[in-house]
Scaffold this active site. Structure first.
Site, mmCIF file in Angstrom:
data_model
loop_
_atom_site.group_PDB
_atom_site.id
_atom_site.type_symbol
_atom_site.label_atom_id
_atom_site.label_comp_id
_atom_site.label_asym_id
_atom_site.label_seq_id
_atom_site.Cartn_x
_atom_site.Cartn_y
_atom_site.Cartn_z
ATOM 1 C CB SER A 6 26.291 -15.405 60.417
ATOM 2 O OG SER A 6 26.143 -16.648 59.767
ATOM 3 C CG HIS A 46 25.260 -11.901 62.935
ATOM 4 N ND1 HIS A 46 26.548 -11.775 63.373
ATOM 5 C CD2 HIS A 46 25.038 -13.232 62.786
ATOM 6 C CE1 HIS A 46 27.096 -12.976 63.462
ATOM 7 N NE2 HIS A 46 26.201 -13.879 63.113
ATOM 8 C CE LYS A 77 27.360 -14.616 66.895
ATOM 9 N NZ LYS A 77 26.522 -15.680 66.428
HETATM 10 C C1 LIG Z 1 26.633 -17.133 66.423
HETATM 11 C C2 LIG Z 1 25.336 -17.601 65.884
HETATM 12 C C3 LIG Z 1 24.601 -18.583 66.560
HETATM 13 C C4 LIG Z 1 25.157 -19.326 67.730
HETATM 14 O O1 LIG Z 1 25.161 -18.558 68.877
HETATM 15 P P1 LIG Z 1 26.163 -18.925 70.064
HETATM 16 O O2 LIG Z 1 25.625 -18.214 71.231
HETATM 17 O O3 LIG Z 1 27.512 -18.447 69.615
HETATM 18 O O4 LIG Z 1 26.118 -20.420 70.214
HETATM 19 C C5 LIG Z 1 23.344 -18.885 66.088
HETATM 20 N N1 LIG Z 1 22.858 -18.288 64.990
HETATM 21 C C6 LIG Z 1 23.567 -17.381 64.290
HETATM 22 C C7 LIG Z 1 22.956 -16.765 63.070
HETATM 23 C C8 LIG Z 1 24.832 -17.023 64.712
HETATM 24 O O5 LIG Z 1 25.551 -16.154 64.011
#
Ligand SMILES: *Cc1c(COP(=O)(O)O)cnc(C)c1O
Length: 387
Positions: free
Chosen positions: A176, A204, A236
């Site tokens: 990330s 991602h 995302k």
């Molecule tokens: C954003 C993210 C999460 C958390 O997801 P949310 O739905 O925002 O709680 C988990 N793992 C990774 C790799 C992330 O980038």
């Protein structure tokens, strides 16, 4: 006050680690307004520009009229609705797995997976740059946890040698904060050779990589024997909210029966599942957006490398510029903001100490003119010795 809150907060300030929230006065697009000022943003994870798409908002509103606002109960009492079921079925098809299970957030999904499967494992082996939710879930499992060197199958292999006969191996698909792709074929082969279970969190990768946006796993052509537990988030590229775990019948039923962060929480609004079903349809067919993103990324990398910026080994929309020092990263972000650009400084503990950076992210909603503005501002920062 024995908790010494003021002193703790002051310590953060003095280390350049204090965090501030921005309040957006407009929807999540690349052109936002903050404190009455228009900014061109390069920092969201809305890679396909779906967060403010009218078709998804319409599906959400139709869902709200039909299903109301609240789930009203946990999934196991009476908070599981037809739209949840339809979305789980669609996500299972999308990922090519027998089942998928919805969660309220990626954080909750990862805590579920790590606490349950980690709790059954002899060791939990994690990439040292894994997302904080995976590390927290690992702690909750109570099992011995090891963090292997970043994306280093050799380091993983060394630790697998001492991990007992049932190791849980856990990695981000796309990291990330660095944007690089996990070496999944090697990691999957090593995990299988040691009788382990592999978990990939592809928050991602979905929407961005692979045919139909099927993520790192689709991109690398891995199947469910290679990656038995696959986590995706919906906040995302999908542009909505929530998360899912995809896997076999047994994997999903085990989570339903044992995962506290699934059992002891209210279901998400059924209307949200209606919105995400629409988002999935748009995401799968977003080939034009994916091609445009690739073009933005490759132009950025060529131009930024020409300026001598500290790029990282990433072919994804996450394109960090490494600065190292916390104050330098904050100063660079402030300079760009003066130029009308929003790029946030990422500091420890989100990234390892001494690796503070600007985390630039691209969206299919950016134009080539937007990219030119960014490059121009980065050049100005470079010329002034800020970058
Ligand atoms: C954003 C993210 C999460 C958390 O997801 P949310 O739905 O925002 O709680 C988990 N793992 C990774 C790799 C992330 O980038």
């Amino acid at each position: 006050m024995t908790f010494e809150l003021a002193r703790r907060l002051e310590t953060l300030r003095s280390q350049g680690l204090y965090r501030h929230r921005l309040t957006l006065e407009t929807p999540q697009t690349v052109n936002i307004t903050v404190r009455g000022r228009s900014l061109l943003a390069f920092c969201s994870n809305d890679y396909l520009g779906l967060a403010a798409r009218p078709e998804i908002a319409d599906a959400f509103m139709d869902g709200l009229r039909r299903w109301g606002t609240g789930g009203g109960a946990s999934h196991l009492v009476n908070g599981h609705f037809t739209p949840h079921h339809e979305l789980e079925t669609a996500l299972a098809r999308f990922t090519g797995r027998p089942r998928a299970l919805l969660f309220g957030s990626g954080y909750a999904a990862n805590v579920a997976v790590l606490s349950v499967f980690g709790g059954m494992a002899t060791s939990v082996l994690q990439d040292r740059l894994n997302h904080a939710s995976l590390l927290d879930g690992g702690l909750l499992s109570g099992t011995r946890m090891v963090r292997y060197l970043h994306n280093d199958p050799g380091s993983l292999e060394t630790h697998l040698g001492r991990a007992g006969d049932a190791p849980l191996v856990v990695t981000d698909g796309v990291f990330s904060m660095d944007g690089d792709l996990a070496r999944l074929p090697e990691i999957a082969a090593l995990t299988r050779a040691h009788g382990g279970l592999l978990v990939v969190d592809d928050a991602h990768g979905f929407g961005v990589l692979g045919e139909r946006g099927t993520g790192s796993v689709g991109h690398l052509g891995l199947d469910s024997d290679d990656v038995p537990v696959l986590v995706g988030t919906l906040g995302k590229s999908f542009g909505t909210s929530g998360a899912f775990v995809a896997g076999s019948e047994e994997v999903i039923e085990t989570l339903i029966q044992f995962a506290h962060s699934y059992i002891y929480t209210t279901s998400t609004p059924p209307a949200l599942a209606c919105a995400t079903l629409k988002a999935l349809e748009l995401l799968e067919t977003a080939d034009t957006e994916r091609a445009h993103l690739s073009a933005l990324i490759s132009t950025f990398r060529t131009e930024a490398a020409g300026m001598g910026l500290g790029l990282m080994d990433s072919q994804t929309p996450i394109q960090p510029v490494l600065l190292g020092d916390n104050d330098r990263a904050v100063a660079a972000s402030a300079f760009l903001e003066d130029q009308g650009l929003l790029v946030r400084a990422i500091r420890p503990p989100t990234v390892p100490r001494g690796t503070a950076r600007l985390r630039i992210t691209f969206s299919a909603a950016h134009t080539h003119d937007d990219l030119a503005r960014l490059l121009c501002a980065l050049k100005a920062a470079k010329d002034r010795g800020i970058l």
